[in-house]
Design a protein around this motif. Structure first.
Motif, PDB file in Angstrom:
ATOM      1  N   LYS A  84       6.022 -12.681   8.250  1.00 12.65           N
ATOM      2  CA  LYS A  84       6.397 -12.185   9.596  1.00 12.65           C
ATOM      3  C   LYS A  84       5.080 -12.646  10.401  1.00 12.65           C
ATOM      4  O   LYS A  84       3.684 -12.339  10.395  1.00 12.65           O
ATOM      5  N   ARG A 100      -0.674 -12.073   6.030  1.00 11.78           N
ATOM      6  CA  ARG A 100      -0.720 -10.414   6.501  1.00 11.78           C
ATOM      7  C   ARG A 100      -0.328  -9.507   5.618  1.00 11.78           C
ATOM      8  O   ARG A 100      -1.045  -9.413   4.441  1.00 11.78           O
ATOM      9  N   SER A 101       1.064  -9.065   5.468  1.00 11.13           N
ATOM     10  CA  SER A 101       1.232  -8.200   4.257  1.00 11.13           C
ATOM     11  C   SER A 101       1.852  -8.999   2.942  1.00 11.13           C
ATOM     12  O   SER A 101       2.494  -8.683   2.132  1.00 11.13           O
ATOM     13  N   ARG A 151      -6.805 -11.518   4.278  1.00 13.29           N
ATOM     14  CA  ARG A 151      -5.879 -10.515   4.679  1.00 13.29           C
ATOM     15  C   ARG A 151      -6.073 -10.152   6.182  1.00 13.29           C
ATOM     16  O   ARG A 151      -6.897  -9.590   6.479  1.00 13.29           O
ATOM     17  N   ALA A 152      -5.261 -10.908   7.152  1.00 13.69           N
ATOM     18  CA  ALA A 152      -5.649 -10.655   8.472  1.00 13.69           C
ATOM     19  C   ALA A 152      -4.676  -9.046   8.806  1.00 13.69           C
ATOM     20  O   ALA A 152      -3.825  -8.903   9.202  1.00 13.69           O
ATOM     21  N   GLY A 153      -5.791  -8.041   8.625  1.00 11.68           N
ATOM     22  CA  GLY A 153      -5.312  -6.544   8.530  1.00 11.68           C
ATOM     23  C   GLY A 153      -6.199  -6.030   7.834  1.00 11.68           C
ATOM     24  O   GLY A 153      -7.233  -6.468   7.323  1.00 11.68           O
ATOM     25  N   ALA A 154      -6.009  -4.591   7.578  1.00 14.97           N
ATOM     26  CA  ALA A 154      -6.754  -3.453   7.030  1.00 14.97           C
ATOM     27  C   ALA A 154      -6.475  -3.699   5.599  1.00 14.97           C
ATOM     28  O   ALA A 154      -7.373  -3.854   4.668  1.00 14.97           O
ATOM     29  N   GLY A 155      -5.221  -3.179   5.287  1.00 10.58           N
ATOM     30  CA  GLY A 155      -4.889  -2.883   3.792  1.00 10.58           C
ATOM     31  C   GLY A 155      -4.706  -4.187   3.077  1.00 10.58           C
ATOM     32  O   GLY A 155      -3.951  -4.901   3.357  1.00 10.58           O
ATOM     33  N   ASN A 189      -6.825  -4.659  13.964  1.00  8.24           N
ATOM     34  CA  ASN A 189      -5.451  -4.240  14.635  1.00  8.24           C
ATOM     35  C   ASN A 189      -5.402  -2.609  14.649  1.00  8.24           C
ATOM     36  O   ASN A 189      -4.323  -2.282  14.743  1.00  8.24           O
ATOM     37  N   ARG A 212       0.866   3.512   4.346  1.00  8.90           N
ATOM     38  CA  ARG A 212       1.832   2.734   3.216  1.00  8.90           C
ATOM     39  C   ARG A 212       2.937   3.813   2.735  1.00  8.90           C
ATOM     40  O   ARG A 212       2.486   4.787   2.469  1.00  8.90           O
ATOM     41  N   ALA A 215       1.138  -3.061  13.561  1.00  9.30           N
ATOM     42  CA  ALA A 215       0.358  -4.044  14.138  1.00  9.30           C
ATOM     43  C   ALA A 215       0.953  -5.248  14.641  1.00  9.30           C
ATOM     44  O   ALA A 215       0.552  -6.231  15.195  1.00  9.30           O
TER      45      ALA A 215
HETATM   46  C1  3PG Z   1      -2.724  -3.411   7.808  1.00  8.33           C
HETATM   47  O1  3PG Z   1      -3.084  -3.286   6.713  1.00  8.33           O
HETATM   48  O2  3PG Z   1      -3.435  -4.255   8.843  1.00  8.33           O
HETATM   49  C2  3PG Z   1      -1.421  -3.139   8.798  1.00  8.33           C
HETATM   50  O3  3PG Z   1      -0.441  -2.514   7.893  1.00  8.33           O
HETATM   51  C3  3PG Z   1      -0.728  -4.532   9.416  1.00  8.33           C
HETATM   52  O4  3PG Z   1       0.059  -5.060   8.483  1.00  8.33           O
HETATM   53  P1  3PG Z   1       1.041  -6.341   8.802  1.00  8.33           P
HETATM   54  O5  3PG Z   1      -0.042  -7.495   9.413  1.00  8.33           O
HETATM   55  O6  3PG Z   1       1.832  -6.651   7.890  1.00  8.33           O
HETATM   56  O7  3PG Z   1       1.538  -6.060  10.237  1.00  8.33           O
END
Ligand code: 3PG
Length: 307
Positions: free
Chosen positions: A10, A56-57, A76-80, A103, A225, A275
């Protein structure tokens, strides 16, 4: 010359990719892009010679880690970061990082978009309800939870939170009413907004016992999630409590069943989009690029998640 791959099924917004390129090239590194890929083989081929990886994911499995012979850092550009095989990274001496907070606002805004949608009859004619004066429970008071609290106050909602990892004093200092148990949060709030990560402790943890504590007309908002929801219990809750509604940014495996049985009491975005704003892409993407460069050039391990 070090090579950095951005592998995003994505893709980031163009301005984010342009910004990542500037940071990577200014460091004297080469940037490679793999966007909208549809086969894992393409991902495996693309990682073969890279030193840094931004995703990302995208699932960075053991197979991906093993294929990436030169890899030193994955961000991982993001949190999870439940999409990264941390054990495999650690075994190979690869530093894994996330970009916390970058994000969060985008995700929090989407939570409110879905709350308004469900409160206003899915934007169909008919009488809806206002958010003002309602109680919102923030399940995990991290970066996204704090953004949700700020926006909720603007809507005139009463804000509650539960988070065993944040002190009651810190939450209270931000004008949030603190629940000492998760059960109390669900029993108190008209809306519960989920901001917990998906891990061995949280998977399937949002079950009937918890949901059935919600007051009449309760709404569960999931921008976290899908794995944290106990899906069979969700069906049970929707069946036994015709007043209950569920909105989620992540289509559950049982989305079709839920839509067919419960109609406009459920809403799911077609593809995870919390995000998906230019701002969040730029914030998280550029932070990821800086972190990759920082690790390769200076060994900076800030935001490492596989310590
Ligand atoms: C995260 O964990 O940062 C969000 O769930 C965003 O996930 P994405 O980058 O797949 O949109």
């Amino acid at each position: 010359m070090a090579k950095v791959l951005v592998a995003t099924e994505k893709p980031f917004a163009k301005e984010a990719v342009d910004g990542i390129r500037k940071i990577v090239e200014a460091a004297g590194f080469e940037l490679a892009l793999l966007e909208k890929y549809t086969s894992n083989d393409d991902f495996l081929k693309a990682v073969a010679d890279v030193d840094g990886l931004i995703v990302r994911s995208d699932k960075v499995t053991r197979e991906v880690v093993e294929a990436a012979k030169n890899l030193k850092v994955v961000v991982r550009a993001g949190a999870g970061y439940d999409n990264l095989d941390l054990a495999a990274c650690t075994e190979k001496g690869i530093v894994a990082m996330n970009t916390p907070g970058q994000n969060s606002n985008a995700v929090a805004e989407l939570a409110f978009g879905m709350m308004l949608y469900i409160a206003r009859n899915s934007f169909q004619p008919g009488t809806g309800a206002e958010l003002k004066g309602k109680k919102i429970g923030i399940h995990a008071y991290g970066n996204v939870g704090r953004c949700v609290a700020t926006i909720a106050k603007g809507f005139g909602m009463e804000v509650y939170a539960f988070d065993p990892f944040v002190t009651a004093e810190a939450m209270a200092a931000e004008g949030v009413k603190v629940c000492s148990t998760v059960e109390e949060l669900y029993a108190t709030c008209n809306y519960v907004s989920l901001h917990i990560p998906a891990n061995d402790k949280t998977k399937n943890s949002i079950n009937f016992d918890l949901l059935s504590k919600m007051p009449k007309g309760g709404v569960l908002v999931n921008t976290a999630r899908k794995e944290v929801i106990h899906e069979a219990d969700m069906v049970k809750m929707m069946t036994e409590r015709p007043d209950f509604k569920y909105v989620s940014d992540i289509e559950p495996a049982i989305a079709a069943e839920l839509k067919e049985k419960f109609g406009n009491r459920v809403f799911f975005t077609p593809k995870k989009m919390g995000a998906e704003t230019a701002e969040a892409n730029v914030n998280a993407g550029l932070a990821a690029a800086r972190q990759v460069v920082g690790l390769i050039k200076n060994g900076d391990k800030t935001f490492q998640v596989n310590k």
